[in-house]
Design a protein around this motif. Structure first.
Motif, PDB file in Angstrom:
ATOM      1  N   ALA B 115      27.939 -38.598  -0.555  1.00  0.00           N
ATOM      2  CA  ALA B 115      27.625 -39.190  -2.140  1.00  0.00           C
ATOM      3  C   ALA B 115      26.049 -38.887  -2.217  1.00  0.00           C
ATOM      4  O   ALA B 115      25.469 -38.518  -3.367  1.00  0.00           O
ATOM      5  CB  ALA B 115      27.953 -40.517  -2.232  1.00  0.00           C
ATOM      6  N   ALA B 116      25.638 -39.743  -1.025  1.00  0.00           N
ATOM      7  CA  ALA B 116      23.421 -40.053  -1.414  1.00  0.00           C
ATOM      8  C   ALA B 116      23.094 -38.816  -1.180  1.00  0.00           C
ATOM      9  O   ALA B 116      21.938 -38.286  -2.142  1.00  0.00           O
ATOM     10  CB  ALA B 116      23.350 -40.922   0.113  1.00  0.00           C
ATOM     11  N   VAL B 117      22.752 -37.563  -0.984  1.00  0.00           N
ATOM     12  CA  VAL B 117      22.221 -36.550  -0.651  1.00  0.00           C
ATOM     13  C   VAL B 117      22.897 -36.019  -1.146  1.00  0.00           C
ATOM     14  O   VAL B 117      22.163 -34.082  -0.755  1.00  0.00           O
ATOM     15  CB  VAL B 117      21.334 -36.313   1.011  1.00  0.00           C
ATOM     16  N   GLY B 118      24.447 -35.471  -1.538  1.00  0.00           N
ATOM     17  CA  GLY B 118      24.584 -34.923  -1.912  1.00  0.00           C
ATOM     18  C   GLY B 118      23.927 -33.292  -2.677  1.00  0.00           C
ATOM     19  O   GLY B 118      24.528 -31.833  -2.570  1.00  0.00           O
ATOM     20  N   GLY B 119      22.801 -33.703  -3.444  1.00  0.00           N
ATOM     21  CA  GLY B 119      22.578 -32.771  -4.677  1.00  0.00           C
ATOM     22  C   GLY B 119      20.877 -32.078  -3.882  1.00  0.00           C
ATOM     23  O   GLY B 119      20.011 -31.227  -5.029  1.00  0.00           O
ATOM     24  N   ILE B 120      20.683 -32.811  -3.247  1.00  0.00           N
ATOM     25  CA  ILE B 120      19.331 -32.940  -2.713  1.00  0.00           C
ATOM     26  C   ILE B 120      18.864 -30.989  -1.711  1.00  0.00           C
ATOM     27  O   ILE B 120      20.187 -30.493  -0.679  1.00  0.00           O
ATOM     28  CB  ILE B 120      18.354 -33.251  -1.707  1.00  0.00           C
ATOM     29  N   ASP B 121      18.274 -29.768  -2.327  1.00  0.00           N
ATOM     30  CA  ASP B 121      18.398 -28.613  -1.463  1.00  0.00           C
ATOM     31  C   ASP B 121      17.773 -28.388  -0.209  1.00  0.00           C
ATOM     32  O   ASP B 121      17.848 -28.020   0.909  1.00  0.00           O
ATOM     33  CB  ASP B 121      17.700 -27.741  -2.093  1.00  0.00           C
ATOM     34  N   ASP B 122      16.282 -28.965  -0.264  1.00  0.00           N
ATOM     35  CA  ASP B 122      14.935 -29.379   0.818  1.00  0.00           C
ATOM     36  C   ASP B 122      15.897 -29.792   1.776  1.00  0.00           C
ATOM     37  O   ASP B 122      16.502 -30.893   2.053  1.00  0.00           O
ATOM     38  CB  ASP B 122      13.994 -29.970  -0.177  1.00  0.00           C
ATOM     39  N   PRO B 123      16.217 -28.872   3.317  1.00  0.00           N
ATOM     40  CA  PRO B 123      16.528 -29.580   4.238  1.00  0.00           C
ATOM     41  C   PRO B 123      15.993 -30.817   5.068  1.00  0.00           C
ATOM     42  O   PRO B 123      16.412 -31.386   5.475  1.00  0.00           O
ATOM     43  CB  PRO B 123      16.858 -28.027   5.675  1.00  0.00           C
ATOM     44  N   ALA B 124      14.518 -30.745   4.643  1.00  0.00           N
ATOM     45  CA  ALA B 124      14.326 -31.678   5.631  1.00  0.00           C
ATOM     46  C   ALA B 124      14.191 -33.107   4.001  1.00  0.00           C
ATOM     47  O   ALA B 124      13.744 -34.042   5.373  1.00  0.00           O
ATOM     48  CB  ALA B 124      12.621 -31.046   5.406  1.00  0.00           C
ATOM     49  N   LEU B 125      13.742 -33.166   2.951  1.00  0.00           N
ATOM     50  CA  LEU B 125      13.611 -33.996   2.646  1.00  0.00           C
ATOM     51  C   LEU B 125      15.567 -34.843   2.282  1.00  0.00           C
ATOM     52  O   LEU B 125      15.410 -35.853   2.495  1.00  0.00           O
ATOM     53  CB  LEU B 125      13.616 -33.722   1.168  1.00  0.00           C
ATOM     54  N   ALA B 126      16.468 -33.551   2.735  1.00  0.00           N
ATOM     55  CA  ALA B 126      17.189 -33.528   2.656  1.00  0.00           C
ATOM     56  C   ALA B 126      18.140 -34.989   4.778  1.00  0.00           C
ATOM     57  O   ALA B 126      18.524 -35.887   4.137  1.00  0.00           O
ATOM     58  CB  ALA B 126      18.771 -33.114   2.778  1.00  0.00           C
ATOM     59  N   PHE B 127      17.516 -34.847   5.430  1.00  0.00           N
ATOM     60  CA  PHE B 127      17.480 -34.646   6.296  1.00  0.00           C
ATOM     61  C   PHE B 127      16.322 -36.751   5.977  1.00  0.00           C
ATOM     62  O   PHE B 127      17.394 -37.446   6.529  1.00  0.00           O
ATOM     63  CB  PHE B 127      17.025 -34.397   7.545  1.00  0.00           C
ATOM     64  N   ALA B 168      23.464 -28.987   9.982  1.00  0.00           N
ATOM     65  CA  ALA B 168      22.934 -28.248   9.727  1.00  0.00           C
ATOM     66  C   ALA B 168      21.666 -28.128   8.799  1.00  0.00           C
ATOM     67  O   ALA B 168      21.684 -26.864   8.759  1.00  0.00           O
ATOM     68  CB  ALA B 168      24.185 -27.941   7.781  1.00  0.00           C
ATOM     69  N   ASP B 169      21.863 -29.701   8.485  1.00  0.00           N
ATOM     70  CA  ASP B 169      20.425 -30.140   7.728  1.00  0.00           C
ATOM     71  C   ASP B 169      19.258 -29.007   8.746  1.00  0.00           C
ATOM     72  O   ASP B 169      18.019 -28.740   8.326  1.00  0.00           O
ATOM     73  CB  ASP B 169      20.448 -31.655   7.707  1.00  0.00           C
ATOM     74  N   ILE B 170      19.083 -29.696   9.358  1.00  0.00           N
ATOM     75  CA  ILE B 170      18.527 -29.632  10.988  1.00  0.00           C
ATOM     76  C   ILE B 170      17.911 -27.944  10.836  1.00  0.00           C
ATOM     77  O   ILE B 170      17.317 -27.407  10.950  1.00  0.00           O
ATOM     78  CB  ILE B 170      18.173 -29.718  12.387  1.00  0.00           C
ATOM     79  N   ALA B 171      19.437 -27.581  11.132  1.00  0.00           N
ATOM     80  CA  ALA B 171      19.244 -25.955  11.340  1.00  0.00           C
ATOM     81  C   ALA B 171      18.974 -24.527  10.202  1.00  0.00           C
ATOM     82  O   ALA B 171      17.640 -24.091  10.877  1.00  0.00           O
ATOM     83  CB  ALA B 171      20.856 -24.906  11.937  1.00  0.00           C
ATOM     84  N   ARG B 172      18.904 -25.919   9.486  1.00  0.00           N
ATOM     85  CA  ARG B 172      18.382 -25.170   7.803  1.00  0.00           C
ATOM     86  C   ARG B 172      16.518 -25.486   7.865  1.00  0.00           C
ATOM     87  O   ARG B 172      15.641 -24.346   7.693  1.00  0.00           O
ATOM     88  CB  ARG B 172      19.242 -25.222   6.886  1.00  0.00           C
TER      89      ARG B 172
END
Lengths: 251, 251
Positions: B115-127, B168-172
């Motif tokens: 719910a919190a990070v659903g819309g964030i594309d940048d992997p470092a920012l999503a993390f 998956a965030d870290i891999a991206r």
């Protein structure tokens, strides 16, 4: 189960004086406080009492390593090969025994660290060395490490074990300007968490290259504290002191 | 006890269609698999059965949070206010119940992250966002977090929870060149360990500034992954999305 005896006889005046004879005697490797309490003027009865307690703690450590904390007091005394009634001479409850088992594993770990990094003055290098040796410890003594993992993140706030020494290393690194983390307590929880992650990773994959993984994680821990990637990489791949000569007695 | 209901009704076709009515019904917030299993064609008897199970899991979570895992099955059913015999309709052993309680807490946590990070594309920012929100979660739902802490470092290797998404965030981030860590699994254990350290620190000191601590630790986690200190600091202090609107039902 894993009474770790660090063989640094020349550091230990009581051992050298010949007052301690049994190599499986914890007294010779404890803190100086313990040494005093256990080895000066102890009677045969004290020795027997201490053996019973050690057997109970050892059995509890084996159960923690196997995830069998639901075991009854009777199962513990049977595994320890001591009389059922003797349990309550030492511990009020089963929880108290498990707590003691975790605390003694933490103390074994702290003794290993002291032996490994005793002579290193540079705080960042002392930190990295202690971290890398602990990763290697997992492969040598997986059961000891599993006791620590079973205790969960709460061991990070236990006053036993290497918390005080590791925090002092970090505080010195902040003072020297090597670390940018604002306070030593945050630095301790940060790097203690990384260490738990490393130990859990090694435990979950017994065939992975533990030395490489420990060195990589030590580098990352230094980077998290504020050391540059190049410096951290060098420091985490420098020559290590010899691994302390350990005798692990599976009693 | 802490059935977290993420109120994103417009994301949930089953809710919008009116098929789910009870707001305390876990079915509406589960994975799509769970949704299918629980909400399509369920009978009144299924509902009753599911309520009993939820009450048992909730009681187990409360006991985990309080460190009372030595409790008997009878104590669990009494706390859950269900018949003693009904326990074994749901769980073969007490350990199975505690495992389920931890897994469901991990799933609640994963739903919060989605719910919190659903819309964030940048992997470092999503993390970073996921990490900072989890730190804030500790102050809102300390009991939920205590369940996770009680499980120890082993939750880092649980397939439930946010492990897959975080990896998956870290891999991206590795693919995009933002992270220098050699592989996603190491990155996950590294940053998962830091997260445990943060949560334990916040749990141990309920009056500390959790937002500042979470942001500082998020910065340090990014640095450990290979982001420069300046970039990591900016990313860990950027504006956060609104905290998901949670309904926590203490049943």
């Amino acid at each position: 189960m894993f009474d770790i005896i660090v063989k640094f006889f020349d550091r230990d005046p009581l051992r050298r004086s010949g007052r301690i004879v049994a190599s499986s005697d914890r007294a010779g490797v404890g803190t100086s406080e313990k040494r005093t309490r256990w080895s000066v003027g102890r009677t045969r009865r004290d020795t027997q009492r201490e053996r019973t307690r050690a057997a109970l703690v050892s059995a509890a450590q084996r159960m923690l390593a196997d995830g069998r904390t639901a075991a009854s007091v009777q199962e513990v005394t049977r595994m320890a090969d001591v009389g059922h009634g003797s349990f309550y001479n030492h511990f009020a409850t089963k929880d108290a025994l498990f707590t003691a088992a975790i605390e003694e594993a933490l103390e074994d770990w702290a003794r290993l660290r002291d032996a490994a990094v005793g002579g290193i003055d540079d705080p960042a290098l002392a930190f990295a060395t202690s971290f890398r040796m602990t990763g290697r410890l997992q492969r040598r003594h997986p059961d000891l490490v599993r006791v620590l993992l079973s205790a969960g993140a709460s061991i990070l706030v236990s006053e036993r074990g290497l918390r005080a020494d590791a925090k002092a290393d970090i505080a010195r690194g902040i003072d020297s300007g090597q670390f940018s983390i604002p306070d030593a307590e945050s630095g301790l929880m940060l790097t203690g968490g990384i260490l738990l992650g490393l130990l859990q990773m090694l435990d979950a994959d017994p065939r992975s290259d533990a030395e490489a993984a420990a060195d990589e994680m030590a580098q990352r821990a230094l980077m998290a504290l504020g050391v540059t990637e190049v410096e951290a990489s060098e420091m985490a791949r420098s020559a290590l002191p010899p691994f302390p000569d350990l005798v692990v007695s599976h009693n």
